[in-house]
Motif scaffolding. Structure first.
Motif, PDB file in Angstrom:
ATOM      1  N   GLN A  33      44.639  52.388  36.081  1.00 47.10           N
ATOM      2  CA  GLN A  33      45.124  51.236  36.839  1.00 47.10           C
ATOM      3  C   GLN A  33      44.637  51.301  38.282  1.00 47.10           C
ATOM      4  OE1 GLN A  33      49.413  51.648  35.893  1.00 47.10           O
ATOM      5  NE2 GLN A  33      49.312  49.580  35.092  1.00 47.10           N
ATOM      6  N   LEU A  34      44.722  52.499  38.865  1.00 45.22           N
ATOM      7  CA  LEU A  34      44.257  52.670  40.246  1.00 45.22           C
ATOM      8  C   LEU A  34      42.760  52.435  40.346  1.00 45.22           C
ATOM      9  CD1 LEU A  34      44.653  53.503  43.185  1.00 45.22           C
ATOM     10  CD2 LEU A  34      44.456  55.899  42.459  1.00 45.22           C
ATOM     11  N   VAL A  35      41.999  52.955  39.373  1.00 44.18           N
ATOM     12  CA  VAL A  35      40.546  52.791  39.386  1.00 44.18           C
ATOM     13  C   VAL A  35      40.172  51.321  39.275  1.00 44.18           C
ATOM     14  CG1 VAL A  35      38.428  53.236  38.075  1.00 44.18           C
ATOM     15  CG2 VAL A  35      40.023  55.101  38.522  1.00 44.18           C
ATOM     16  N   LEU A  36      40.882  50.571  38.391  1.00 47.24           N
ATOM     17  CA  LEU A  36      40.594  49.144  38.254  1.00 47.24           C
ATOM     18  C   LEU A  36      40.879  48.419  39.564  1.00 47.24           C
ATOM     19  CD1 LEU A  36      39.803  46.720  36.525  1.00 47.24           C
ATOM     20  CD2 LEU A  36      42.189  46.525  35.804  1.00 47.24           C
ATOM     21  N   SER A  37      41.969  48.788  40.255  1.00 40.63           N
ATOM     22  CA  SER A  37      42.281  48.164  41.545  1.00 40.63           C
ATOM     23  C   SER A  37      41.191  48.453  42.565  1.00 40.63           C
ATOM     24  CB  SER A  37      43.634  48.668  42.054  1.00 40.63           C
ATOM     25  OG  SER A  37      44.683  48.298  41.188  1.00 40.63           O
ATOM     26  N   ILE A  38      40.670  49.693  42.560  1.00 38.08           N
ATOM     27  CA  ILE A  38      39.598  50.054  43.489  1.00 38.08           C
ATOM     28  C   ILE A  38      38.327  49.273  43.179  1.00 38.08           C
ATOM     29  CG2 ILE A  38      38.071  51.939  44.195  1.00 38.08           C
ATOM     30  CD1 ILE A  38      40.432  53.851  43.766  1.00 38.08           C
ATOM     31  N   ASN A  71      34.418  45.003  44.409  1.00 38.76           N
ATOM     32  CA  ASN A  71      33.727  43.774  43.993  1.00 38.76           C
ATOM     33  C   ASN A  71      34.067  42.610  44.917  1.00 38.76           C
ATOM     34  OD1 ASN A  71      32.160  44.603  41.758  1.00 38.76           O
ATOM     35  ND2 ASN A  71      33.961  44.613  40.438  1.00 38.76           N
ATOM     36  N   GLN A  72      35.342  42.523  45.340  1.00 39.80           N
ATOM     37  CA  GLN A  72      35.745  41.471  46.257  1.00 39.80           C
ATOM     38  C   GLN A  72      35.035  41.624  47.601  1.00 39.80           C
ATOM     39  OE1 GLN A  72      37.643  38.803  45.751  1.00 39.80           O
ATOM     40  NE2 GLN A  72      37.266  38.157  47.851  1.00 39.80           N
ATOM     41  N   SER A  73      34.846  42.879  48.029  1.00 39.66           N
ATOM     42  CA  SER A  73      34.148  43.131  49.294  1.00 39.66           C
ATOM     43  C   SER A  73      32.691  42.700  49.219  1.00 39.66           C
ATOM     44  CB  SER A  73      34.241  44.627  49.645  1.00 39.66           C
ATOM     45  OG  SER A  73      35.588  45.021  49.815  1.00 39.66           O
ATOM     46  N   ILE A  74      32.111  42.799  48.026  1.00 38.54           N
ATOM     47  CA  ILE A  74      30.737  42.319  47.835  1.00 38.54           C
ATOM     48  C   ILE A  74      30.701  40.800  47.870  1.00 38.54           C
ATOM     49  CG2 ILE A  74      28.827  42.166  46.185  1.00 38.54           C
ATOM     50  CD1 ILE A  74      29.552  44.980  45.241  1.00 38.54           C
ATOM     51  N   ASP A  75      31.661  40.171  47.176  1.00 39.46           N
ATOM     52  CA  ASP A  75      31.668  38.715  47.055  1.00 39.46           C
ATOM     53  C   ASP A  75      31.976  38.016  48.373  1.00 39.46           C
ATOM     54  OD1 ASP A  75      31.108  38.995  44.371  1.00 39.46           O
ATOM     55  OD2 ASP A  75      33.202  38.838  43.731  1.00 39.46           O
ATOM     56  N   GLN A  96      44.606  45.824  48.622  1.00 44.07           N
ATOM     57  CA  GLN A  96      44.794  45.566  50.047  1.00 44.07           C
ATOM     58  C   GLN A  96      46.258  45.284  50.355  1.00 44.07           C
ATOM     59  OE1 GLN A  96      42.215  45.641  52.530  1.00 44.07           O
ATOM     60  NE2 GLN A  96      44.071  45.749  53.773  1.00 44.07           N
ATOM     61  N   THR A  97      46.944  44.558  49.453  1.00 44.79           N
ATOM     62  CA  THR A  97      48.364  44.249  49.652  1.00 44.79           C
ATOM     63  C   THR A  97      49.199  45.523  49.649  1.00 44.79           C
ATOM     64  OG1 THR A  97      48.107  42.084  48.596  1.00 44.79           O
ATOM     65  CG2 THR A  97      50.329  42.970  48.732  1.00 44.79           C
TER      66      THR A  97
END
Length: 344
Positions: free
Chosen positions: A7-12, A17-21, A64-65
């Motif tokens: 779960q933690l890895v998926l969040s990371i 990916n969001q930082s790339i987008d 981030q939240t």
């Protein structure tokens, strides 16, 4: 129970990916980061493109939240573990001023002026920090504007001031629930019920949070009614408070089911397709519907709907008739089902 490390890895991975987008990462660094994301996923057996795995591992809370909550909690605690000083008792004059500010905040909440409400409650807290209501109301204002991390801090502060203040546990449970932390939400609602065993809102919140907690046997996201509404203490009308929308709003099950039964009775196929025109015109219910639509202009609006036009063109070209699922995905047709099928 889903693997917490995965779960933690998926969040990371989602954060990277969001930082790339969103352009956080420079164009020259994107390729290297994408390779790193792939390596991280493979190392922990996490594939973000696998919908089934994502449904099982997703916490529905952005990394981030979670980090923002940590920073605010750390800043609140301060660098020293020394116990906080007991606040001085407010004067009678300060209490009167604080109550007036609370009422001002409640009026701002009624008008959905959340920033002004937060400012009024903050001023009330400055004058009287011993009243848990002011923290609780400010938590409601924060939650109403989507700042659930701040709502958690204020709800916890209200509980710190008065551990027996039941409303604060409702606030705390609501904020955790909205952030997807159903375990913490359930714990807050449960504590509130221990103090007020007859509180229906807390019981409903506990049931909803418990139902949403992940298990190995149920990884799907079921519909839920959401936690109790945000009700600031004071003389606010119920209509001015916010809550998570209830599932099934709009055309009800009766309307959809009634429409489906009507189509099947008129000759619809096993696959849920539309009946033939002759069967439709021989059905009294359909005729009544058509007459009412022509009388109020609904038929003209329906025929101007591009989705309906596409369905008709497809059928005229020899294509397959639309299924009930396709029909009900269109808002106009769904509303029509609710109006004439008894679902409103």
């Amino acid at each position: 129970m889903a693997d917490k490390k995965q779960q933690l890895v998926l969040s990371i991975i989602d954060f990277l990916n969001q930082s790339i987008d969103d352009g956080t990462v420079k164009q020259d660094d994107r390729e290297g980061l994408e390779v790193a994301i792939q390596c991280i996923g493979e190392a922990f057996g996490v594939d973000p493109s696998d919908d089934n795995q994502r449904g099982r591992l997703s916490t529905q809370v952005k990394l981030q939240t979670i980090f923002d909550v940590f920073l605010k909690t750390r800043d609140k605690a301060g660098p020293s573990p020394a116990p906080a000083a007991t606040p001085s008792a407010p004067s009678a004059e300060d209490k009167i001023k604080a109550e007036k500010l609370k009422q001002t905040g409640n009026m701002h909440m009624t008008a959905k002026k959340h920033e002004q409400a937060i400012d009024a409650y903050t001023k009330a807290i400055t004058l009287d920090s011993t009243n848990p209501v002011y923290y609780s109301n400010r938590a409601a204002a924060y939650a109403s504007k989507g700042d659930h991390a701040s709502a958690i801090l204020d709800a916890e502060k209200a509980i710190e001031v008065d551990p027996a203040f039941v409303k604060a546990y409702s606030r705390l449970g609501h904020a955790h629930y909205t952030l997807g932390d159903y375990k913490s939400a359930a714990a807050a609602f449960k504590k509130g019920i221990e103090l007020d065993p007859t509180n229906a809102n807390l019981k409903s919140g506990l049931q909803n949070a418990t139902d949403r907690m992940p298990s190995e046997d149920d990884d799907d996201d079921d519909d839920d009614d959401g936690p109790p509404p945000l009700v600031p203490e004071g003389d606010l009308p119920q209509s001015s408070t916010s809550s998570i929308p209830r599932a099934g709003a709009g055309a009800g099950a009766g309307g959809l089911g009634g429409m489906a039964d009507m189509f099947r009775g008129m000759g619809g196929g096993a696959g849920g397709g539309m009946p033939d025109l002759a069967s439709m015109m021989n059905n009294p219910m359909m005729m009544q519907m058509a007459q009412q639509m022509m009388a109020n202009g609904g038929l003209e609006r329906l025929m101007s709907n591009p989705n309906v036009a596409n369905m008709m063109n497809r059928m005229q070209s020899g294509g397959a008739a639309p299924s009930m699922e396709e029909l009900m995905s269109d808002p106009d047709l769904k509303n029509l089902a609710g109006q004439f099928g008894g679902g409103r």
